[in-house]
Scaffold this motif. Sequence first.
Motif, mmCIF file in Angstrom:
data_model
loop_
_atom_site.group_PDB
_atom_site.id
_atom_site.type_symbol
_atom_site.label_atom_id
_atom_site.label_comp_id
_atom_site.label_asym_id
_atom_site.label_seq_id
_atom_site.Cartn_x
_atom_site.Cartn_y
_atom_site.Cartn_z
ATOM 1 N N ILE A 241 0.966 -1.192 -0.086
ATOM 2 C CA ILE A 241 0.103 -0.230 -0.030
ATOM 3 C C ILE A 241 0.841 1.341 0.041
ATOM 4 O O ILE A 241 0.472 2.291 -0.524
ATOM 5 N N ASP A 242 2.288 1.194 0.362
ATOM 6 C CA ASP A 242 2.993 2.266 0.499
ATOM 7 C C ASP A 242 3.333 2.769 -0.983
ATOM 8 O O ASP A 242 4.080 3.702 -1.302
ATOM 9 N N SER A 243 3.032 1.802 -2.259
ATOM 10 C CA SER A 243 3.301 2.449 -3.569
ATOM 11 C C SER A 243 2.278 3.529 -3.677
ATOM 12 O O SER A 243 2.649 4.469 -4.740
ATOM 13 N N ILE A 244 1.063 3.526 -2.949
ATOM 14 C CA ILE A 244 0.098 4.749 -3.010
ATOM 15 C C ILE A 244 0.959 6.104 -2.251
ATOM 16 O O ILE A 244 1.295 5.925 -1.456
ATOM 17 N N ASP A 245 0.738 7.238 -2.715
ATOM 18 C CA ASP A 245 1.218 8.322 -2.069
ATOM 19 C C ASP A 245 0.864 8.707 -0.572
ATOM 20 O O ASP A 245 -0.533 8.230 -0.674
ATOM 21 N N PRO A 246 1.450 8.793 0.164
ATOM 22 C CA PRO A 246 1.125 9.140 1.647
ATOM 23 C C PRO A 246 -0.058 9.921 2.020
ATOM 24 O O PRO A 246 -0.877 9.938 2.679
ATOM 25 N N SER A 247 -0.403 10.840 1.023
ATOM 26 C CA SER A 247 -1.612 11.741 1.118
ATOM 27 C C SER A 247 -2.886 10.889 0.831
ATOM 28 O O SER A 247 -3.817 11.591 1.220
ATOM 29 N N MET A 248 -2.744 9.773 0.099
ATOM 30 C CA MET A 248 -3.962 8.964 -0.157
ATOM 31 C C MET A 248 -4.043 7.542 0.646
ATOM 32 O O MET A 248 -4.870 6.962 0.926
ATOM 33 N N ALA A 249 -2.764 7.434 1.239
ATOM 34 C CA ALA A 249 -2.459 6.187 2.086
ATOM 35 C C ALA A 249 -1.466 6.409 2.981
ATOM 36 O O ALA A 249 -0.439 5.684 2.966
ATOM 37 N N PRO A 250 -1.815 7.062 3.965
ATOM 38 C CA PRO A 250 -0.872 7.457 5.119
ATOM 39 C C PRO A 250 -0.591 6.292 6.205
ATOM 40 O O PRO A 250 0.470 6.397 6.695
ATOM 41 N N GLY A 251 -1.673 5.702 6.477
ATOM 42 C CA GLY A 251 -1.477 4.570 7.414
ATOM 43 C C GLY A 251 -0.692 3.314 6.897
ATOM 44 O O GLY A 251 -1.288 2.075 6.617
ATOM 45 N N THR A 252 0.751 3.443 6.779
ATOM 46 C CA THR A 252 1.635 2.241 6.393
ATOM 47 C C THR A 252 2.796 2.767 7.143
ATOM 48 O O THR A 252 3.201 3.639 7.706
ATOM 49 N N GLY A 253 3.635 1.483 7.143
ATOM 50 C CA GLY A 253 4.810 1.430 7.963
ATOM 51 C C GLY A 253 6.105 2.282 7.623
ATOM 52 O O GLY A 253 6.832 2.714 8.351
ATOM 53 N N THR A 254 6.185 2.342 6.120
ATOM 54 C CA THR A 254 7.434 3.121 5.475
ATOM 55 C C THR A 254 6.689 4.053 4.442
ATOM 56 O O THR A 254 7.067 3.702 3.111
ATOM 57 N N PRO A 255 6.186 5.066 4.672
ATOM 58 C CA PRO A 255 5.628 6.173 4.000
ATOM 59 C C PRO A 255 6.781 6.681 3.021
ATOM 60 O O PRO A 255 7.836 6.884 3.354
ATOM 61 N N GLU A 256 6.438 6.793 1.575
ATOM 62 C CA GLU A 256 7.298 7.539 0.824
ATOM 63 C C GLU A 256 6.589 8.746 0.061
ATOM 64 O O GLU A 256 5.467 8.075 -0.710
ATOM 65 N N ALA A 257 6.965 9.807 0.077
ATOM 66 C CA ALA A 257 6.261 10.951 -0.808
ATOM 67 C C ALA A 257 6.179 10.625 -2.411
ATOM 68 O O ALA A 257 7.503 9.771 -2.768
ATOM 69 N N GLY A 258 5.508 11.044 -3.175
ATOM 70 C CA GLY A 258 5.691 11.037 -4.756
ATOM 71 C C GLY A 258 5.129 9.738 -5.365
ATOM 72 O O GLY A 258 5.613 9.140 -6.211
ATOM 73 N N GLY A 259 4.291 9.187 -4.550
ATOM 74 C CA GLY A 259 3.629 7.923 -4.991
ATOM 75 C C GLY A 259 2.416 7.810 -5.982
ATOM 76 O O GLY A 259 2.096 9.012 -6.391
ATOM 77 N N PHE A 260 1.840 6.657 -6.294
ATOM 78 C CA PHE A 260 0.735 6.587 -7.047
ATOM 79 C C PHE A 260 -0.428 7.379 -6.719
ATOM 80 O O PHE A 260 -0.781 7.125 -5.347
ATOM 81 N N THR A 261 -1.414 7.682 -7.305
ATOM 82 C CA THR A 261 -3.011 7.997 -6.772
ATOM 83 C C THR A 261 -3.548 6.562 -6.651
ATOM 84 O O THR A 261 -3.160 5.539 -7.319
ATOM 85 N N THR A 262 -4.320 6.542 -6.073
ATOM 86 C CA THR A 262 -5.300 5.438 -5.939
ATOM 87 C C THR A 262 -5.814 4.921 -7.321
ATOM 88 O O THR A 262 -5.885 3.745 -7.703
ATOM 89 N N ARG A 263 -6.246 6.099 -8.251
ATOM 90 C CA ARG A 263 -6.646 5.898 -9.466
ATOM 91 C C ARG A 263 -5.717 5.243 -10.423
ATOM 92 O O ARG A 263 -6.070 4.251 -11.230
ATOM 93 N N GLU A 264 -4.427 5.613 -10.351
ATOM 94 C CA GLU A 264 -3.204 5.011 -11.144
ATOM 95 C C GLU A 264 -3.111 3.649 -10.961
ATOM 96 O O GLU A 264 -3.182 2.716 -11.537
#
Length: 323
Positions: A241-264
């Motif tokens: 789930i951390d492949s998705i951007d933390p703005s859309m999926a913040p609840g994860t162990g190792t967040p990384e900025a600049g990710g997929f949108t949920t739509r992508e």
Amino acid sequence: MSSSFFQPVDAAEVPRFAGHSTFMRLPAVNSAKGLDIALVGIPWDGGTTNRAGARHGPREVRNQSSLMRRVHHVSGTEPFSIANVADVGDLSVNPIDLMDGLHRIESGMAEILASGAIPLSVGGDHLITLPVLRAIAKERPVGLIHFDAHSDTNDRYFGDNPYTHGTPFRRAIEEGLLDPRRIVQIGIRGSIYEPGEHDWAKQQGIRIIYMEEFVSRGAEAVMREAREIAGGLPTYVTFDIDSIDPSMAPGTGTPEAGGFTTREAQQMIRLLAGVPIVGADVVEVSPPFDLAGMTALAGATMMFELLCVIARQVDEQRRVKQV
Ligand code: MN
Ligand code: MN
């Protein structure tokens, strides 16, 4: 369609907030016998190196999955009409013993596979995929389509520890569970520990598609290549789930900025159609770090997208057998 297939609780009869919490509001069953697809929780985060909590993932994804309806709005797929699907519960885990945790997950998964069902699991941290692959790839190595911010092919942590959620795919290759020339990792990004961190993976033949390449080429081209790499042979799909951007999926162990949108991410999963999927997972949903259930909802949504692709595959195989 078979009328004997399990059906979700009808939201027009029992509202979505009521009743037992199961994946997609399907019946909870004790065994995968008779199922085409087994939805299963793996509530274990013994491999987490930083923010823990993915052990709570399955329960909260079950909760948010009550929002999934019966029909895919793009493909028209009705997964519960063309495949027999149910919630087989959670695998047995051990939160205080890593090696025993791995062993329990492998044997629980082996039991599901023995019934002939395709497992679609919810973690748990990404180390759960290693024992799952030990069960799935017992007879032959499989390919891997891997959505993640991280390659998860590191070697050792905290001295000489080989098992963390940063190492599962290195171990899986060493153990002969994955054919490295049939691995594609999509969405990799973020700072790394050292300049050559991905060299080992690339030397094995893993195709790493960094986020920047995804942005310039787009989902269609990237997934066309992913399907080619899978090569029409048995392939496992793992969605961190951390492949998705933390703005859309913040609840994860190792967040990384600049990710997929949920739509992508949804678009890419739909483009898996045609890949022979032997199992799939959604991992690293960590409810203690979530906001308003949005990460668990993203996880449940990816699970539904995967379910629709796998259900179509089940249906097509059944038709081929009937001819
Ligand atoms: Mn991962
Ligand atoms: Mn990751």
